[in-house]
Design a protein around this motif. Structure first.
Motif: not given
Length: 64
Positions: A5-6, A10-11, A22-23, A31-32
């Motif tokens: 999802y993350a 990003i894409e 969001i997360l 997050t990274t």
């Protein structure tokens, strides 16, 4: 699922700070860990960098 999802966010061009929100992460470092660099992301980054570099013309002793 969170990793996919993350990465898809990003894409799709969603800002990393927005993905963090969001997360529900407090730290951007968390997050990274959920994002992965795919070939599409890598190619997009390269294209953006190349476009920036193409706009810079450097001559002897001057920058245009």
């Amino acid at each position: 699922m969170r990793h996919s999802y993350a990465t898809h966010l990003i894409e799709a061009g969603v800002d990393l700070l927005e993905v963090q929100q969001i997360l529900g992460h407090h730290s951007i470092l968390t997050t990274t860990r959920y994002t992965r660099l795919t070939h599409q992301t890598q190619n997009n980054a390269k294209a953006r960098i190349d476009a920036l570099m193409d706009r810079i013309a450097i001559g002897w002793g001057k920058v245009k």
